[in-house]
Each structure stands twice: as structure tokens, then as C-alpha cells.
Scaffold this motif. Sequence first.
Motif, short mmCIF file in Angstrom:
data_model
loop_
_atom_site.label_atom_id
_atom_site.label_comp_id
_atom_site.label_asym_id
_atom_site.label_seq_id
_atom_site.Cartn_x
_atom_site.Cartn_y
_atom_site.Cartn_z
N VAL A 233 0.39 48.86 35.88
CA VAL A 233 1.23 49.09 34.71
C VAL A 233 0.34 48.98 33.48
O VAL A 233 -0.28 47.94 33.24
N SER A 234 0.26 50.05 32.70
CA SER A 234 -0.59 50.06 31.51
C SER A 234 0.27 49.98 30.25
O SER A 234 1.32 50.63 30.15
N GLY A 235 -0.17 49.16 29.31
CA GLY A 235 0.59 48.98 28.07
C GLY A 235 -0.32 48.71 26.89
O GLY A 235 -1.54 48.69 27.01
N LYS A 236 0.29 48.51 25.75
CA LYS A 236 -0.49 48.27 24.53
C LYS A 236 0.23 47.26 23.64
O LYS A 236 1.42 47.00 23.79
N TRP A 237 -0.56 46.68 22.72
CA TRP A 237 -0.02 45.73 21.75
C TRP A 237 0.15 46.42 20.41
O TRP A 237 -0.60 47.34 20.07
N ASN A 238 1.09 45.95 19.63
CA ASN A 238 1.31 46.49 18.29
C ASN A 238 0.27 45.94 17.31
O ASN A 238 0.01 46.53 16.27
N ALA A 239 -0.30 44.77 17.65
CA ALA A 239 -1.32 44.14 16.81
C ALA A 239 -2.41 43.61 17.73
O ALA A 239 -2.17 43.35 18.91
N PRO A 240 -3.65 43.42 17.23
CA PRO A 240 -4.72 42.89 18.07
C PRO A 240 -4.34 41.55 18.68
O PRO A 240 -3.91 40.64 17.97
N LEU A 241 -4.51 41.44 20.00
CA LEU A 241 -4.09 40.22 20.69
C LEU A 241 -4.89 39.01 20.24
O LEU A 241 -4.41 37.89 20.26
N SER A 242 -6.15 39.22 19.82
CA SER A 242 -6.99 38.10 19.42
C SER A 242 -6.50 37.40 18.17
O SER A 242 -6.92 36.30 17.86
N LEU A 243 -5.60 38.05 17.43
CA LEU A 243 -5.06 37.40 16.25
C LEU A 243 -4.27 36.16 16.63
O LEU A 243 -4.15 35.22 15.84
N ILE A 244 -3.68 36.18 17.82
CA ILE A 244 -2.92 35.01 18.27
C ILE A 244 -3.86 34.15 19.10
O ILE A 244 -4.04 34.36 20.29
N GLN A 245 -4.49 33.21 18.44
CA GLN A 245 -5.48 32.38 19.11
C GLN A 245 -4.87 31.04 19.50
O GLN A 245 -3.77 30.69 19.11
N ASN A 246 -5.64 30.32 20.30
CA ASN A 246 -5.23 28.98 20.73
C ASN A 246 -3.96 29.01 21.57
O ASN A 246 -3.17 28.08 21.53
N CYS A 247 -3.71 30.11 22.31
CA CYS A 247 -2.54 30.21 23.17
C CYS A 247 -2.93 30.81 24.52
O CYS A 247 -3.79 31.70 24.57
N GLU A 248 -2.31 30.31 25.59
CA GLU A 248 -2.46 30.93 26.89
C GLU A 248 -1.45 32.07 27.00
O GLU A 248 -0.29 31.92 26.62
N LYS A 249 -1.90 33.20 27.55
CA LYS A 249 -1.04 34.38 27.63
C LYS A 249 -0.88 34.78 29.10
O LYS A 249 -1.88 35.01 29.78
N THR A 250 0.37 34.87 29.56
CA THR A 250 0.64 35.17 30.97
C THR A 250 1.76 36.19 31.07
O THR A 250 2.77 36.09 30.36
N MET A 251 1.60 37.17 31.97
CA MET A 251 2.67 38.12 32.24
C MET A 251 3.53 37.59 33.39
O MET A 251 2.99 37.21 34.43
N LEU A 252 4.84 37.60 33.20
CA LEU A 252 5.75 37.02 34.18
C LEU A 252 6.85 38.00 34.55
O LEU A 252 7.35 38.74 33.68
N PHE A 253 7.24 37.99 35.83
CA PHE A 253 8.49 38.62 36.26
C PHE A 253 9.49 37.50 36.51
O PHE A 253 9.21 36.58 37.29
N CYS A 254 10.66 37.57 35.87
CA CYS A 254 11.68 36.53 36.00
C CYS A 254 12.90 37.12 36.70
O CYS A 254 13.42 38.18 36.29
N ALA A 255 13.36 36.45 37.77
CA ALA A 255 14.52 36.93 38.52
C ALA A 255 15.75 36.97 37.63
O ALA A 255 15.90 36.15 36.71
N GLY A 256 16.63 37.93 37.91
CA GLY A 256 17.82 38.12 37.07
C GLY A 256 18.73 36.93 37.01
O GLY A 256 19.48 36.76 36.05
N ASP A 257 18.72 36.06 38.04
CA ASP A 257 19.56 34.86 38.02
C ASP A 257 18.76 33.62 37.64
O ASP A 257 19.23 32.49 37.83
#
Length: 870
Positions: free
Chosen positions: A244-268
Motif C-alpha cells: 500500500v503506497s501513500g503520501k503525507w501532506n507535510a514532511p514527516l520529519s517535522l513531527i519529531q520525538n514521536c514513534e510512528k506506527t501503522m495499525l489495523f484496528c478491528a471493527g469491534d
Amino acid sequence: METGNRMNRDLGLVKIEGSRNAYYYLAAETAALRLNVENGFFSVRTLLQENAHLMGAHTTFRLMEIGMQGERAAVIENTQEARTLLWNGALYRYALRQDEQGALFDIEKLPFGKGISCTGLGIENGKIKLYLDQAVEGLCLIAVHQEESIELAMLQDHAFTIETSAFTKLHGLQYELFFKKAERLFPIQVEETLHCMIPFLQEQAASLVKIDMGKQATLAFTGIEEALHPEIYALIAHDGQIEVSGKWNAPLSLIQNCEKTMLFCAGDDSAIESVDMDGDESEFTLHITEKQLEEMQKRFSKRWDLYLELRRGDDVIAMLPIVKGKTLNAAILYEATWGSETLCSLQLSATKQKGNVYVQFLAPVHISKINYMEHLFGHLRIHMRMQQDVSAIYRGLSYQVKIGDAWQSARLQKRGARTLLLKVPCKDLEAMIAQLRQSGLEMMLGYREQRYCYTIKELDYSRIYATFSQHVFQSRRYRTLGKRLYRLFLKLPVRKNKILFESFLGRNVSGNPKYLYEYLCNHEIGKSYRMYWILNDPDETISAPGKKILRRSIRYYYHMATAGFWIFNTRQDSDIIKRKKTIYLQTWHGTPLKRLGFDMDDVNMASQSNIVEYKRQFYANSRRWDYLLAQNQYSADIFRRCFVFRKSLLALGYPANDVLFTKNNEQDIRSLKEKMGIPLDKKVILYAPTWRDDHFVRKGYYQMKMELDLKLMQERLGEEYVVLLRMHYLIMNVLDIHAYQGFAYDFSAGSDIQELYLVSDLLITDYSSVMFDYANLRRPIVFYTYDIDAYRDSLRGFYFDFEKEACGPICRTTSEVVEAIEKQAIWREEYAEKIASFHQKFNHIDDGNASKRILEIVLDRSRQEQHDDH
């Protein structure tokens, strides 16, 4: 009080404590300035806008008051401390004070010094750092928003360190940044544009503090989701995984000092699955392996939503939903290899409202709904709407449909990207419909080497067309033509001797319209009228001398436009216009226990979920009615309010209940039982529940589980009783009662409920208005209300205390129902007073003569109008 002070500061207002009838101006040695004082306040911003050219660098004004006693210096009760206001690129400081002579207003334009260069901007250890190439003693960094001036940090060792706690002082959306020293402002200069962004968590609400330094230095608060706006623009399935390919609206490096994780969350919310992510400043790629997909389906087989999680340590800063880009296709079909019995596909799609992306596991070609079915040339043509675009896999599909005990191969045609047509041999449509009602539409999908069987039970039987003309009448093009024809027919004269009857939008011949019609057929008063029944089924039987009109046919539009009387029991389509000379008798179809119309606080129906729109449509519809029937005075009072009805309300009883008096005898009841095929040697229980507004699958499709345990009923009561089932016509569920043959009989379709009342010895119902009609017979009523708490408090609400006034026992389980039936002789004596009270309140008008009373009034008006015309 704090809120009020805050408002005054934000708006740049100065409060004057004085007379409401006085006029004020500001006086100085070189100028006199008019003040616009409203509600005790004047605006410094407005004052500057009109008079800035008359002010010096520092001006002191005397506040003057002109009142009934003439002109004098104004005296104020409370002084106002110095505040600042940014206006037109300059910073002003103002204050209101008091001296011995009266009030003084000081305003000073703070000078700007030469710009100071900023050489760098970044984040270190969770703090924003701003660097200078020189050390300036006493220099501080301030944020200015209108009249607010807030110190953020002091210069130390060629750098400003901005703690995140400083942001709690800021209240506006955007601030301008300046350097300040000894009451002098210094613009911030940079050689190249600098940006910095840091997450800020305050009172559990996450936002971003964004600093931009270019021609103008600004600090702004923005939502994390708005700033990043992660969206997907491409999907690829290869090498046993999904990319799955995507893009950010702003440079991701601007948000520093944070861990970034992609998650799938079940509907319930029962499970969370993280996925690998890589990328750069502007784009990202997710890698979802087949093993992960298999695990996700095992843990939750429905919908999984995709989010970006931002975390600082153990604190979750934000969960950002991933949205679908404009160029992304709606879904992909992915053939999974795990499992031997279940063939699955992966659908990556987006919600209609916000475009949030989710993953869903489906059959390879999932049927969204059956649009309609038609019987033509010995074939049943099934028009299906698919969940996915089937264009790419259409030639690899095959379908079979089960007819009776055998599977019939179906010819498959593609009518659109998501629309398929199946042609199945079918000689006997009635037998096919009977099978559909019993077991649903059983289908077998062939896809490559596998077979997938499933059953569609929620079918709209009104959209099974026996003829091509029925399909035509339901099409959008024909309905548009019908509207135009109707408006043309409205130019023809009204026939005062023509009466149209319709029950439940042409579903059958029943209810109050049926018994008004029969009265006219059997009495002298009806001989001068031509009568027509509007029906969906041309084979429906009616008694002479009436004629049938197929609903939505051209004849239908003609007779609707030219009839002198309409006698209907439900609301009509909004595109049908009633003429002034046409008399509309709305008979309605029950006494209300559940809230109706404008008394409803919410609506949860398949055809309508917006309560405002529902009430608007209801109001417009009820404006057409000339007469409205009510079974009793209780109903009349409610109808006036809930329908906002101001015309003739006839509380004269219901015509449908006349038969409960005229045919309530042994001979007629025996004849009815023989006609229905009901055993003569058994007592009869009638089960007639209401429908639940929220029991719908989608628009036009309703589903409600049979809550009454027929097996237990048969075991305990089968020796003495039989049960007649009368489910609501809007409930399109499948009633399979073959296991209870000889004990349970389904009369949900094509039966007159008044006749069912007559042949039954006892009624089981819940909140249905059948209780009010059946009470005329003075026979036992048992209330099976398994969901009374939810129905009463959440779904509709009641007009009276049902549990207190019910004329029979209230049961929550089938066991309680059976016990109540077995002990009816006992509780009938206990409920004697309630039964009498119930009858007095709801059945005091019904006496077998309602039709006579109603028609004499309605037809007499017509004769009087004709006499007046002559």
C-alpha cells in the motif's frame, strides 16, 4: 466572570462603568475622538482604525461624558491594567486609569527596532530551539495575537529554548513572533524559510504547534490529522503480500520525538495488528503479508480500519485515520491461499463520509443486494448488485441456483462493473416464491477450482415481477413519465362520483378502506358511485361492483387525478398532488401506543434516519388530508398533535372493527376456520407482533428473528391449541415452520387480520395496535415483550404507562407466555378491573356502525358541495 474578562481581552474592548444614557469622547490637547460605546464597552481596534493618524507615539486622553447634567470628566469605578494590541503591523499598549479629575485613557505605539537574524530552528530533547548569531542581553521571544502579548522564552547562549509548557499560555489559533527588549519590538529575519512542528498534548487533546519563519514569523496550532493528512494512492498485490503506497501532506520529519506506527484496528476494537512501514519525507509504503492477513481474518473476520499511531513513550499522542486518495480505485480483489473451505478476498475501500480506509474480508464476489427479479419467457432473471468491481474476474465466475432439491446452472451476463444478471429456468413462479420464503435464495458461486455456497434470506418480495410491465412501472424513467402524465391529467375535470380505495400502498384489500368499500357495496348509499381499488397485484380478488387499477399504471395516474374521493390508510408519495375538489379520507391503521410523527424524538427506519426530514415529509403529507379517522378520543387527541392536523378529525370508531360485532357468532367463525384450513377441534392462539424500526439490514430490507419459541409452545400446548402467525408485512425474514406442521400456521401474507381476530381464542402481541382492536372481542390478551426496556426507552417510547395499563400479563420469555395461557382463568379475574378500564378508554366508540357514521358525514359533504356548485 473569568469568561467575560477573557472575552473583553480577545475582542480588544474597554469597559466603562457609567450611565447607559450618556455619550462619551476622548479629549487631548491636539484632538477630540468620538467613541462608539455599546453596552458599556468601546473597541480599541475600531478607535485605531478611525483615528490612528491623530495619535502620537504616546498620547493620553481624558475620557469625557455628555449626559443630562451637561459635559464633565467621566468617573470610572474600575481601572484597566495595561494591555497590548497588534494592529496594522504595529503594537499598541493601552490602559484605563483614574486620577483626581476623572478617567484617563493612555495609548502608546511601541517602537520597532532593526530586525534580528535567526540562524536555525529545530527540536532537541522534545523542546523547540531557536538560534541567533549574536548574544543580546535581555532579549526575549514573544507571541502576539491581537491584544495578547505572551513571553515564550529568554535568550541564553545564543539560543531560545521553548518549553512545551509555554504553549499552555497561548489561546489563539495563530500568533506573530517577535523579539522584545526594553519595551521595543524587533522583527525576526531569516535567510531561508525555516519550519518546525512538535506535537502538543493538553487536556487529552492532541494538536501540533507549528512555527514558520519566512517573511513573517508565525506560530500556529493545527490538528495533527489536518497537518499530516496521510492518504493512499496505490495498491499492489504480488509475491504473496499487499503493498500500500501513500503520501503525507507535510514532511514527516517535522513531527519529531514521536514513534510512528501503522495499525489495523478491528471493527469491534477487539484486536490490533501493526504492519511494516518504510518511506521518506513525503511518501510511505505498507507491507501486509499473507500470514498477517490470515491472522487478521482469524481474529476478526469483518472490517479492519487503518490508522497512523503517534506515541511519545507510553502516551498516545494521536490516532490518525488513513484516507483514500482521489486517484485510488475503490477496491482490489486478492485471492488468498489459506483455508480449504473458505475462499476469501481482501477489499481495501473507503467510507463514503470521510474516505477513511478500511480492510474487509469478503467472498470473492460478494452480492451487495438483489435489485429485483422478473419472470420472463420461462426464466427467472435475477438482477444483482455486487460489492466489488467484477470486470477483471467476470469470465472466471459461474453461478448455480437451487430450485427445489436440485441445483440449476444459471447463465451469467455482466450489465455493469458491479452489476450481474443471472438467468435461471423457472416454469412456476409461485412455487419459486414459496421456496424463497421458506429457505431464501440459495446460490453456489464457482471461482476457479473452488465452490462457495451461501444463502440470501433478506429479499424484497415486492420487487419480484411476474410481468415485464411490473418492472417498467418501478423504473425511474417510467416514474418520471408518470409524474408528467399526472400533471397533464390534473387539467381534466374531477368526477365527484368516483371513489378510489387503497390499503398499504396497494399491498392488498384490507383494513378500514376494505370495510368502507364493503359497506358501500351492500347499501343504497353506494349505488351512485363508481369504485376502484388500487393494487400492486392485478390478480388480487375484490368483490363487485368495484374495478381494479394497477398501481403506477397510466390508468392509475388518470384516476388519481380525476377522482372525487380518495380513501386510503397510509401516507402517499410526495409527487402525488391532491386537488381541492378531491376529498381525501385518511382512515389510518391503528390506535397509537408507540410515538408517531412529531412526537418522535428520533427515527431508525430503513427508508429514513433523519428525524427533521422525516417530520418535514410527514407534515407535507398530512396537509392533504380532509378527514382523519380515530378509533377513540384518546387517539383523536394524539393525532391532532402528532400529525399537526387542523381539519376534520372523526373520532367515530374504525370501520374494520364493525365485522367484530356483525360476525362474532358461532356459524360465521366456523365458516372462516373451514376456509382457512384451521382445525375445528383446537383452540386458536393468534401471535401478531409489531415491527421494530431498527430491524433493517439496508433500505427496503427488514429482518427480525422469531423470538417466540414454537418448539416449547408445541410441547406444552400442542394437545389443546394451534398457533396462527401474523408477522408485520415490512419484516422480510424467512419463517420456516415446517417442523411445526399441524400446530403453527403462517398467515403473514394475504390474510385479513380481522378474520384472524374472529377465529382466535387468545391473542399474543407486544406493542402492536392489534391489542386495541382485539379488545373489542373481550378475549384474553397476553403481552410478550422480551425487549420492552429498549423499545420503551430507546426506540420509540410510549404514550401511556403500558406496563401499568396493559389488560393482560406482561411476559419476557416464552415460558412465561405458556404459563399465562395455561392459567388464563386465574389472571382474567385478577385483571378484571384493568380489562374494563382498557375497554372504556379504547373501545368506547366501536359498536359495529362506524362505517355508516363515517360515510354519511363524508359523502354528505360531497353532496352539499355539488348542491352549492349548482
